[in-house]
Design a protein around this motif. Structure first.
Motif: not given
Length: 232
Positions: A167-168, A177, A179, A187, A189-191, A197, A209, A214, A228
């Motif tokens: 994550f960020s 963000m 993943m 795989s 991702y979400t944010k 997801w 990251y 990423f 993303i």
């Protein structure tokens, strides 16, 4: 401090400094997050890096932080009570003092164990083609390749299928963000602002990251940048 008849932010800075200097490292960090005056009363906390976070051995027990390298004769380790309790959680990733924790039901959150800030992410369970069997203590999975079904108990399922969460830096509820890398599944991702997801339809070997992006290891000699989309 809302609802308190006393305005503790008006205490003299020299008194706050004397009090803060008597606190252990994790409590000094929390002390500086209370308000601007408390923060200014103490200098920035120099955090030894990296740390090991050792999980609790009993329910509701304290977690243990161990700086590396460690000198136990000088009490370089310390215990701290986490919120929520971390017993039984899976530690799926970390970044800048935050950890990604996942329970047996695939509920995932980002947690700062020192400030106790927590950000809840969408459940990971929707990523897997499975049916929950609470009476049996596990999940039924459908293997599309061979058309068979198989059973995994909750802990085996989580620890096997969940490989890594990245994550960020400095996440907040309105700005993050993340993943996830899964064993046997693509795989995703979400944010912030997304309630689920999003599947990427491909797998990767590893992921990091760095500086807002990423970077995924796709093969022995292949590294790709994953961006993303800002509108998703």
């Amino acid at each position: 401090m809302d609802g308190d008849p006393h305005d503790w932010s008006l205490l003299p800075l020299d008194l706050l400094r004397l009090l803060g200097e008597k606190l252990e490292l994790p409590h000094r960090i929390v002390f500086r997050t209370m308000c601007k005056s408390w923060c200014s009363a103490l200098p920035s906390v120099i955090v030894p890096y990296p740390w090991l976070l050792l999980p609790a051995q009993q329910i509701d027990d304290s977690c243990t932080f161990l700086p590396l390298p460690s000198d136990n004769e000088h009490h370089s380790y310390f215990k701290f009570s986490p919120v929520p309790p971390l017993h039984g959680m899976c530690y799926a990733g970390s970044n800048g003092g935050w950890v990604a924790i996942v329970d047996l039901a695939f509920n995932i959150s980002l947690l700062n164990p020192l400030t106790r800030a927590q950000i809840h992410l969408p459940s990971l369970l929707d990523l897997f083609p499975c049916e929950t069997l609470p009476n049996c203590g596990g999940y039924i999975f459908h293997d599309k390749k061979v058309g068979n079904y198989y059973f995994n108990d909750f802990e085996t399922c989580r620890d096997y299928h969940l490989k890594k969460v990245i994550f960020s830096s400095n996440p907040t509820p309105n700005n993050y963000m993340a993943m996830v890398i899964c064993n046997g599944f693509p795989s995703a991702y979400t944010k912030a602002g997304i309630s689920k997801w999003i599947n990427l339809d491909f797998s990767m070997r590893d992921l990091i990251y760095y500086n807002g992006l990423f970077y995924a290891l796709m093969g022995p000699l292949e590294i790709v940048t994953i961006v993303i989309p800002p509108n998703q």
